[in-house]
Design an enzyme around this catalytic site. Structure first.
Site, PDB file in Angstrom:
ATOM      1  N   LYS A  98      37.102 -36.982 -45.224  1.00  0.00           N
ATOM      2  CA  LYS A  98      37.736 -38.228 -44.770  1.00  0.00           C
ATOM      3  C   LYS A  98      39.206 -38.297 -45.146  1.00  0.00           C
ATOM      4  O   LYS A  98      40.010 -38.859 -44.408  1.00  0.00           O
ATOM      5  CB  LYS A  98      36.997 -39.456 -45.325  1.00  0.00           C
ATOM      6  CG  LYS A  98      35.693 -39.709 -44.601  1.00  0.00           C
ATOM      7  CD  LYS A  98      35.175 -41.104 -44.819  1.00  0.00           C
ATOM      8  CE  LYS A  98      33.927 -41.339 -43.995  1.00  0.00           C
ATOM      9  NZ  LYS A  98      33.105 -42.412 -44.512  1.00  0.00           N
ATOM     10  N   LYS A 100      28.831 -33.208 -36.720  1.00  0.00           N
ATOM     11  CA  LYS A 100      27.959 -34.375 -36.843  1.00  0.00           C
ATOM     12  C   LYS A 100      28.334 -35.455 -35.818  1.00  0.00           C
ATOM     13  O   LYS A 100      29.524 -35.660 -35.568  1.00  0.00           O
ATOM     14  CB  LYS A 100      28.145 -34.923 -38.266  1.00  0.00           C
ATOM     15  CG  LYS A 100      27.105 -35.888 -38.726  1.00  0.00           C
ATOM     16  CD  LYS A 100      27.390 -36.324 -40.151  1.00  0.00           C
ATOM     17  CE  LYS A 100      28.595 -37.232 -40.239  1.00  0.00           C
ATOM     18  NZ  LYS A 100      28.832 -37.839 -41.545  1.00  0.00           N
ATOM     19  N   LYS A 129      31.128 -41.976 -35.777  1.00  0.00           N
ATOM     20  CA  LYS A 129      31.927 -43.048 -35.183  1.00  0.00           C
ATOM     21  C   LYS A 129      33.368 -42.625 -35.005  1.00  0.00           C
ATOM     22  O   LYS A 129      34.081 -43.166 -34.182  1.00  0.00           O
ATOM     23  CB  LYS A 129      31.944 -44.253 -36.143  1.00  0.00           C
ATOM     24  CG  LYS A 129      30.643 -44.988 -36.238  1.00  0.00           C
ATOM     25  CD  LYS A 129      30.704 -46.007 -37.371  1.00  0.00           C
ATOM     26  CE  LYS A 129      29.321 -46.554 -37.649  1.00  0.00           C
ATOM     27  NZ  LYS A 129      29.220 -47.269 -38.911  1.00  0.00           N
TER      28      LYS A 129
HETATM   29  P1  TYM Z   1      27.220 -44.660 -42.692  1.00  0.00           P
HETATM   30  O1  TYM Z   1      27.626 -46.048 -42.363  1.00  0.00           O
HETATM   31  O2  TYM Z   1      28.193 -43.558 -42.407  1.00  0.00           O
HETATM   32  O3  TYM Z   1      25.875 -44.303 -41.969  1.00  0.00           O
HETATM   33  C1  TYM Z   1      24.736 -45.154 -42.059  1.00  0.00           C
HETATM   34  C2  TYM Z   1      23.480 -44.310 -42.125  1.00  0.00           C
HETATM   35  O4  TYM Z   1      23.378 -43.472 -40.961  1.00  0.00           O
HETATM   36  C3  TYM Z   1      23.219 -42.117 -41.347  1.00  0.00           C
HETATM   37  N1  TYM Z   1      23.923 -41.258 -40.379  1.00  0.00           N
HETATM   38  C4  TYM Z   1      23.368 -40.223 -39.760  1.00  0.00           C
HETATM   39  N2  TYM Z   1      22.123 -39.709 -39.802  1.00  0.00           N
HETATM   40  C5  TYM Z   1      21.869 -38.644 -39.010  1.00  0.00           C
HETATM   41  N3  TYM Z   1      22.791 -38.073 -38.195  1.00  0.00           N
HETATM   42  C6  TYM Z   1      24.044 -38.550 -38.113  1.00  0.00           C
HETATM   43  N4  TYM Z   1      24.933 -38.001 -37.308  1.00  0.00           N
HETATM   44  C7  TYM Z   1      24.383 -39.679 -38.920  1.00  0.00           C
HETATM   45  N5  TYM Z   1      25.517 -40.406 -39.087  1.00  0.00           N
HETATM   46  C8  TYM Z   1      25.218 -41.366 -39.987  1.00  0.00           C
HETATM   47  C9  TYM Z   1      23.833 -42.016 -42.721  1.00  0.00           C
HETATM   48  O5  TYM Z   1      23.318 -40.919 -43.450  1.00  0.00           O
HETATM   49  C10 TYM Z   1      23.455 -43.346 -43.329  1.00  0.00           C
HETATM   50  O6  TYM Z   1      22.156 -43.297 -43.866  1.00  0.00           O
HETATM   51  N6  TYM Z   1      27.840 -44.369 -47.626  1.00  0.00           N
HETATM   52  C11 TYM Z   1      26.961 -44.839 -46.593  1.00  0.00           C
HETATM   53  C12 TYM Z   1      26.640 -46.312 -46.667  1.00  0.00           C
HETATM   54  C13 TYM Z   1      26.180 -46.792 -48.004  1.00  0.00           C
HETATM   55  C14 TYM Z   1      24.900 -46.601 -48.565  1.00  0.00           C
HETATM   56  C15 TYM Z   1      24.938 -47.259 -49.813  1.00  0.00           C
HETATM   57  C16 TYM Z   1      23.761 -45.935 -48.148  1.00  0.00           C
HETATM   58  C17 TYM Z   1      26.919 -47.524 -48.868  1.00  0.00           C
HETATM   59  N7  TYM Z   1      26.160 -47.812 -49.974  1.00  0.00           N
HETATM   60  C18 TYM Z   1      23.831 -47.264 -50.667  1.00  0.00           C
HETATM   61  C19 TYM Z   1      22.655 -45.946 -48.992  1.00  0.00           C
HETATM   62  C20 TYM Z   1      22.695 -46.591 -50.243  1.00  0.00           C
HETATM   63  C21 TYM Z   1      27.604 -44.575 -45.246  1.00  0.00           C
HETATM   64  O7  TYM Z   1      28.795 -44.483 -45.132  1.00  0.00           O
HETATM   65  O8  TYM Z   1      26.750 -44.561 -44.214  1.00  0.00           O
END
Ligand code: TYM
Length: 349
Positions: A118, A211, A214
């Site tokens: 990032k 991957k 967004k």
């Molecule tokens: P974020 O917002 O990027 O994504 C949310 C969830 O979607 C999953 N994900 C994917 N799974 C499969 N293939 C993909 N291409 C894909 N893109 C996204 C992510 O693995 C995630 O589960 N850091 C986290 C948010 C967060 C969080 C937490 C999660 C903040 N605090 C505490 C669990 C526990 C994030 O940025 O997810």
């Protein structure tokens, strides 16, 4: 101490959710709400770790928080069964994150691959928040002493860090933890990642080695939960493939990332195994498979977008759900945070 099983997870309100979020995490969230106490958060504090142009500024952020909440509900999360709220309404997340900033080591954070991705080449210009992001994520989970965290594959390293932080906190404060009545010295549990299903890493529709995300500049690379039926179908028709027919066995997918991705998406959407999908489509050309996949995706994703639109028509109701969720989340996190303060040695009234 044996901790009560509790689920926590979250998604960032930056732009709309996509098929990766849905298949990698949301499907597991929905299943778990039937069997566990679940807390699902819209992680707005995480969203602002990136440049303001990325999350769009205050007006856009408010809209995204409500839109992600609408998506949670439209996908099937029930605000009566699960606790749904936005992170900034529960102050314990930020409070515990500060304590964890003082527990985690620079060396641990330096290893985080997501920060490197990032921050890109211009690391000096990344926010301190982006660097400390995994500490806040550990705080999100441990503020509730959550034991299970359903996420996609890309969050695995962050969860390992959360486990390290829990362990170091337990070690650093062992005497006061024992004094507080934890005979085994365990104040925080080791949260377990739940990374399951045929689509834990959904890839870009334009490049099977990247991957689905967004932040990809090409909208054709992802299916958004808000896409209209014809857009979903068009994106699948245009998805990159290779010239070979589909294999009949899962082994035949290795070295064919685009084929593997589309078959995984089909399997996850229809809730069957990859083997089952290949037993039906193996030996056939992509054209027939893509047609079936487009129909399936439209059938599953179409109603979510429509329901989100309906829910967004009553913003006051969404805000009420978030407020109610925040009160329930706060009721769990506050006593834990109070104990953290005692264990660390802060004076409180
Ligand atoms: P974020 O917002 O990027 O994504 C949310 C969830 O979607 C999953 N994900 C994917 N799974 C499969 N293939 C993909 N291409 C894909 N893109 C996204 C992510 O693995 C995630 O589960 N850091 C986290 C948010 C967060 C969080 C937490 C999660 C903040 N605090 C505490 C669990 C526990 C994030 O940025 O997810």
């Amino acid at each position: 101490m044996a901790f009560k099983e509790r689920v926590f997870s979250g998604m960032q309100p930056t732009g709309s959710l996509h098929l990766g979020n849905y298949l990698g995490a949301m499907l597991q969230w929905i299943k778990l709400q039937e069997t566990h106490e679940c807390i699902y958060c819209v992680v707005d504090l995480h969203a602002i770790t990136q440049d303001v142009e990325v999350w769009g500024g205050p007006v856009e952020l408010k809209k995204s928080i409500r839109q992600v909440t609408a998506a949670y509900i439209a996908c099937g999360l029930d605000p009566k069964k699960s606790v749904l709220f936005n992170q900034s309404q529960v102050p314990e997340h930020a409070e515990l994150a500060w304590v964890f900033n003082c527990v985690a080591r620079l060396g641990w954070l330096n290893r985080m691959t997501q920060f490197k991705e990032k921050a890109g080449k211009n690391r000096e210009n990344a926010s301190v928040g982006l660097y400390a992001y995994p500490n806040l994520m550990a705080a999100d989970i441990l503020a509730y002493r959550a034991t299970h965290v359903p996420v996609g594959e890309d969050q695995k390293q962050h969860l390992e860090l959360a486990r390290d932080i829990a362990q170091k906190f337990n070690n650093d404060f062992k005497p006061s933890i024992e004094q507080a009545g934890y005979a085994d010295g365990i104040f925080f549990p080791q949260p377990e990642p739940v990374i399951t299903g045929p689509a834990t890493r959904v890839m870009s529709l334009r490049d099977g080695t990247k991957k689905m995300s967004k932040s990809d500049p090409s909208d054709l690379s992802r299916i958004n939960l808000t896409d209209e039926a014809d857009v979903v179908a068009k994106k699948i028709q245009k998805a990159k493939t290779d010239p070979e027919p589909l294999p009949s066995e899962a082994d035949g997918l290795s070295g064919r990332p685009e084929a593997e991705n589309l078959v995984g998406i089909y399997a996850a959407l229809s809730n069957v195994s990859v083997e089952k999908v290949l037993s039906e489509f193996g030996g056939g050309q992509f054209s027939g498979f893509k047609k079936a996949l487009a129909e399936l995706a439209v059938e599953k994703v179409g109603p979510i977008g429509a329901e989100m639109n309906r829910l967004m028509g009553d913003v006051a109701e969404i805000d009420r759900i978030l407020c109610d969720g925040a009160a329930r989340a706060h009721a769990i996190a506050k006593p834990i945070m109070d104990e953290v303060k005692d264990v660390v040695g802060f004076v409180r009234s």
